[in-house]
Design a protein around this motif. Structure first.
Motif, short mmCIF file in Angstrom:
data_model
loop_
_atom_site.label_atom_id
_atom_site.label_comp_id
_atom_site.label_asym_id
_atom_site.label_seq_id
_atom_site.Cartn_x
_atom_site.Cartn_y
_atom_site.Cartn_z
N GLU A 42 0.86 -1.17 0.00
CA GLU A 42 0.00 0.00 0.00
C GLU A 42 0.90 1.23 0.00
O GLU A 42 1.74 1.40 0.89
CB GLU A 42 -0.92 0.00 1.21
N GLN A 43 0.74 2.07 -1.01
CA GLN A 43 1.63 3.21 -1.19
C GLN A 43 1.49 4.25 -0.08
O GLN A 43 2.48 4.82 0.35
CB GLN A 43 1.36 3.87 -2.55
N THR A 44 0.29 4.51 0.40
CA THR A 44 0.07 5.56 1.39
C THR A 44 0.64 5.18 2.75
O THR A 44 1.42 5.93 3.34
CB THR A 44 -1.44 5.84 1.54
N SER A 45 0.27 4.00 3.25
CA SER A 45 0.70 3.59 4.60
C SER A 45 2.04 2.88 4.61
O SER A 45 2.73 2.86 5.62
CB SER A 45 -0.35 2.68 5.23
N GLY A 46 2.40 2.23 3.50
CA GLY A 46 3.64 1.46 3.44
C GLY A 46 3.50 0.03 3.94
O GLY A 46 4.46 -0.72 3.93
N ALA A 65 2.78 -13.10 4.60
CA ALA A 65 3.49 -12.39 5.66
C ALA A 65 3.09 -10.93 5.60
O ALA A 65 2.96 -10.36 4.52
CB ALA A 65 5.00 -12.52 5.47
N TYR A 66 2.91 -10.33 6.76
CA TYR A 66 2.56 -8.91 6.87
C TYR A 66 3.77 -8.15 7.40
O TYR A 66 4.36 -8.54 8.40
CB TYR A 66 1.37 -8.73 7.81
N PHE A 67 4.11 -7.08 6.71
CA PHE A 67 5.23 -6.24 7.09
C PHE A 67 4.72 -4.85 7.47
O PHE A 67 3.99 -4.23 6.69
CB PHE A 67 6.22 -6.08 5.93
N GLU A 68 5.09 -4.38 8.64
CA GLU A 68 4.81 -3.01 9.03
C GLU A 68 5.57 -2.09 8.09
O GLU A 68 6.59 -2.48 7.52
CB GLU A 68 5.25 -2.76 10.47
N PRO A 69 5.12 -0.85 7.94
CA PRO A 69 5.84 0.09 7.07
C PRO A 69 7.32 0.20 7.42
O PRO A 69 7.69 0.30 8.59
CB PRO A 69 5.11 1.42 7.33
N ASN A 70 8.15 0.13 6.39
CA ASN A 70 9.61 0.30 6.49
C ASN A 70 10.31 -0.75 7.34
O ASN A 70 11.43 -0.52 7.80
CB ASN A 70 9.96 1.71 7.00
N GLU A 71 9.69 -1.90 7.54
CA GLU A 71 10.31 -2.98 8.31
C GLU A 71 10.82 -4.07 7.37
O GLU A 71 10.18 -4.37 6.36
CB GLU A 71 9.32 -3.57 9.31
N GLN A 72 11.94 -4.68 7.71
CA GLN A 72 12.53 -5.74 6.90
C GLN A 72 12.05 -7.14 7.32
O GLN A 72 12.08 -8.07 6.54
CB GLN A 72 14.06 -5.69 6.98
N GLN A 73 11.64 -7.26 8.58
CA GLN A 73 11.18 -8.55 9.10
C GLN A 73 9.65 -8.53 9.20
O GLN A 73 9.07 -7.52 9.61
CB GLN A 73 11.78 -8.81 10.49
#
Length: 99
Positions: A42-46, A65-73
């Motif tokens: 999602e472009q807005t939230s990341g 897998a779900y990744f929080e914005p700007n997270e690698q794990q």
């Protein structure tokens, strides 16, 4: 029914069309990686989802897998039987508030 990575990509593409119809204000990108997995960002939230296939015995599963914005794990990982995943269920997953 998803039986291979091309089917998975087509399913995620179908879900993206359906999702865009229901959420015209949201902007996102769906891509397929070299290994066949698909990502939905999602472009807005990341927030980002990665979808992949796994065969466990005779069962074919779709892992995600779900990744929080700007997270690698990944923050959250799970899988479901490939035979029960639909474009609608992918939209519900993507729209879920994980906070």
């Amino acid at each position: 029914m998803v039986e291979n990575y091309q089917d998975l990509y087509q399913l995620i593409q179908q879900a993206s069309v359906l999702y865009q119809q229901k959420n015209p204000s949201k902007s996102f990108e769906v891509t397929q990686q070299e290994n066949g997995s698909c990502s939905w960002t999602e472009q807005t939230s990341g927030k980002k989802f990665v979808f992949m296939l796994a065969k466990l015995g005779d069962e074919l599963k779709i892992g995600y897998a779900y990744f929080e914005p700007n997270e690698q794990q990944p923050d959250w990982i799970d899988d479901v039987l490939a035979s029960v995943v639909t474009a609608e269920s992918v939209c519900q997953l993507v729209d879920y508030d994980f906070s």
